[in-house]
Design a protein around this motif. Sequence first.
Motif, PDB file in Angstrom:
ATOM      1  N   ASN A 155      13.693  -2.698   3.839  1.00  0.00           N
ATOM      2  CA  ASN A 155      13.840  -3.667   4.934  1.00  0.00           C
ATOM      3  C   ASN A 155      14.303  -3.029   6.249  1.00  0.00           C
ATOM      4  OD1 ASN A 155      13.111  -6.301   3.754  1.00  0.00           O
ATOM      5  ND2 ASN A 155      14.854  -5.906   2.401  1.00  0.00           N
ATOM      6  N   ALA A 156      13.952  -1.778   6.454  1.00  0.00           N
ATOM      7  CA  ALA A 156      14.263  -1.070   7.698  1.00  0.00           C
ATOM      8  C   ALA A 156      13.021  -0.302   8.124  1.00  0.00           C
ATOM      9  CB  ALA A 156      15.441  -0.121   7.501  1.00  0.00           C
ATOM     10  N   ILE A 157      12.415  -0.698   9.241  1.00  0.00           N
ATOM     11  CA  ILE A 157      11.129  -0.101   9.631  1.00  0.00           C
ATOM     12  C   ILE A 157      11.168   0.478  11.046  1.00  0.00           C
ATOM     13  CG2 ILE A 157       9.781  -1.544   8.051  1.00  0.00           C
ATOM     14  CD1 ILE A 157       9.032  -3.282  10.491  1.00  0.00           C
ATOM     15  N   SER A 158      12.321   0.997  11.457  1.00  0.00           N
ATOM     16  CA  SER A 158      12.412   1.594  12.792  1.00  0.00           C
ATOM     17  C   SER A 158      11.482   2.801  12.916  1.00  0.00           C
ATOM     18  CB  SER A 158      13.846   2.006  13.110  1.00  0.00           C
ATOM     19  OG  SER A 158      14.310   2.989  12.192  1.00  0.00           O
ATOM     20  N   TYR A 159      11.380   3.607  11.838  1.00  0.00           N
ATOM     21  CA  TYR A 159      10.449   4.743  11.868  1.00  0.00           C
ATOM     22  C   TYR A 159       9.025   4.245  12.055  1.00  0.00           C
ATOM     23  CZ  TYR A 159       7.208   8.252  10.152  1.00  0.00           C
ATOM     24  OH  TYR A 159       6.134   9.099  10.036  1.00  0.00           O
ATOM     25  N   ASP A 160       8.633   3.257  11.283  1.00  0.00           N
ATOM     26  CA  ASP A 160       7.262   2.752  11.288  1.00  0.00           C
ATOM     27  C   ASP A 160       6.881   2.186  12.655  1.00  0.00           C
ATOM     28  OD1 ASP A 160       8.861   2.371   8.765  1.00  0.00           O
ATOM     29  OD2 ASP A 160       6.866   2.265   7.906  1.00  0.00           O
ATOM     30  N   GLN A 161       7.784   1.421  13.252  1.00  0.00           N
ATOM     31  CA  GLN A 161       7.523   0.846  14.570  1.00  0.00           C
ATOM     32  C   GLN A 161       7.448   1.922  15.642  1.00  0.00           C
ATOM     33  OE1 GLN A 161      10.912  -1.792  14.299  1.00  0.00           O
ATOM     34  NE2 GLN A 161       9.602  -3.609  14.162  1.00  0.00           N
ATOM     35  N   HIS A 162       8.358   2.886  15.539  1.00  0.00           N
ATOM     36  CA  HIS A 162       8.405   3.964  16.534  1.00  0.00           C
ATOM     37  C   HIS A 162       7.160   4.840  16.463  1.00  0.00           C
ATOM     38  CE1 HIS A 162      11.104   7.304  18.509  1.00  0.00           C
ATOM     39  NE2 HIS A 162      10.048   6.993  19.231  1.00  0.00           N
ATOM     40  N   ILE A 163       6.747   5.223  15.254  1.00  0.00           N
ATOM     41  CA  ILE A 163       5.591   6.116  15.128  1.00  0.00           C
ATOM     42  C   ILE A 163       4.315   5.422  15.583  1.00  0.00           C
ATOM     43  CG2 ILE A 163       4.964   5.575  12.707  1.00  0.00           C
ATOM     44  CD1 ILE A 163       4.954   9.040  14.429  1.00  0.00           C
ATOM     45  N   CYS A 198      -3.554   3.594  14.647  1.00  0.00           N
ATOM     46  CA  CYS A 198      -3.632   3.991  13.243  1.00  0.00           C
ATOM     47  C   CYS A 198      -3.262   2.822  12.322  1.00  0.00           C
ATOM     48  CB  CYS A 198      -2.672   5.149  12.953  1.00  0.00           C
ATOM     49  SG  CYS A 198      -3.040   6.676  13.829  1.00  0.00           S
ATOM     50  N   ARG A 199      -3.799   2.843  11.134  1.00  0.00           N
ATOM     51  CA  ARG A 199      -3.386   1.916  10.083  1.00  0.00           C
ATOM     52  C   ARG A 199      -2.189   2.544   9.391  1.00  0.00           C
ATOM     53  NH1 ARG A 199      -3.548  -3.411   8.711  1.00  0.00           N
ATOM     54  NH2 ARG A 199      -4.201  -3.793   6.547  1.00  0.00           N
ATOM     55  N   ILE A 200      -1.088   1.785   9.237  1.00  0.00           N
ATOM     56  CA  ILE A 200       0.083   2.323   8.562  1.00  0.00           C
ATOM     57  C   ILE A 200       0.298   1.591   7.247  1.00  0.00           C
ATOM     58  CG2 ILE A 200       1.669   0.828   9.899  1.00  0.00           C
ATOM     59  CD1 ILE A 200       3.705   3.231   9.654  1.00  0.00           C
ATOM     60  N   LEU A 201       0.408   2.364   6.175  1.00  0.00           N
ATOM     61  CA  LEU A 201       0.609   1.820   4.835  1.00  0.00           C
ATOM     62  C   LEU A 201       2.059   2.045   4.443  1.00  0.00           C
ATOM     63  CD1 LEU A 201      -2.573   3.350   3.107  1.00  0.00           C
ATOM     64  CD2 LEU A 201      -2.397   1.272   4.513  1.00  0.00           C
ATOM     65  N   GLY A 202       2.772   0.959   4.150  1.00  0.00           N
ATOM     66  CA  GLY A 202       4.173   1.061   3.780  1.00  0.00           C
ATOM     67  C   GLY A 202       4.400   0.609   2.348  1.00  0.00           C
ATOM     68  N   ALA A 203       5.358   1.236   1.680  1.00  0.00           N
ATOM     69  CA  ALA A 203       5.633   0.865   0.284  1.00  0.00           C
ATOM     70  C   ALA A 203       7.118   0.937  -0.008  1.00  0.00           C
ATOM     71  CB  ALA A 203       4.874   1.773  -0.670  1.00  0.00           C
ATOM     72  N   ASP A 204       7.561   0.043  -0.894  1.00  0.00           N
ATOM     73  CA  ASP A 204       8.943   0.055  -1.358  1.00  0.00           C
ATOM     74  C   ASP A 204       8.969  -0.533  -2.765  1.00  0.00           C
ATOM     75  OD1 ASP A 204      11.819   0.501  -0.058  1.00  0.00           O
ATOM     76  OD2 ASP A 204      11.961  -1.180  -1.448  1.00  0.00           O
TER      77      ASP A 204
END
Length: 280
Positions: A124-132, A140-146
């Motif tokens: 529940n922390a996506i600062s890296y994802d938003q920044h990149i 780009c398409r970003i795929l996230g997993a947890d």
Amino acid sequence: MIYSQPTIFIIFLLCFLIINIVICSLIFRKEKQFEADKMIDIYNPNALKDLRAKYNLKADKYSLELSQVARGADHKRFFGKVKLEAFCAIKERIGDVDDGGKYVCNPRAVRKDNCTLISLGLNNAISYDQHIQNVTGGHCRILGADKDPQNITIQEDYERINGQLFVGMIPNEISISSMLKKAERRKVELLKIDIEGGEHEGLEPFIREYRVCQIFIEVHGTPSEHLKMLQTMAKYNFRIFNVEPNPYCVNCCEYSLIQDSCMDQYGVYPLVPIVPKVEF
């Protein structure tokens, strides 16, 4: 002249403070001198060649020292023996300044055509994802997993950054390869991994099958487990360009690596491989 007891105490305290200030100043200067010794003049065409020549002379020594210290239990000593194997002139901190951020090499050089980013370990922390996504232009398409479902706010925010979420523990419940197949992608520009030990079994099957340019990985475990993980990536021609021990976890360290075939794209200068390679 006779000084009172409080006056003597104040004089003693002032002397103590002055001595400490002098000592701190000397330490600071020494640290700055050390940093200056490590700086590279990127405008000097011979600077990187000289650095690589220096590494060439000491490569066997560095590799042997790394192997030897990996047999012990001193993480700090091991991290200090990990040497850079590639020089990135444009390293950018993506995400949190504190724990959770990653050092990425020249992120604006990410390909624009059908590019894919992967972020493993969200919590529940996506600062890296938003920044990149912001830095790379959002194309780009970003795929996230947890291992756990993200809250509704994160799900909505992820959709807004052209993201696709997956749930499951890697590699026991889902694999990185299955994520890419479901998203109908074939190669990855940037791969971020922070999955609390799952990297040891989950990464190699993926990089054996798919092309990845950069990996930002937090490795957990003993020094020997760190070395084994670095050797796994070295087998597939990844070189270290940044090392950052985690100050909140004594057995954790962040490594940033780039694949040999992507160095020209990101403007990286190869030095000398230091991590001892193992046979396939």
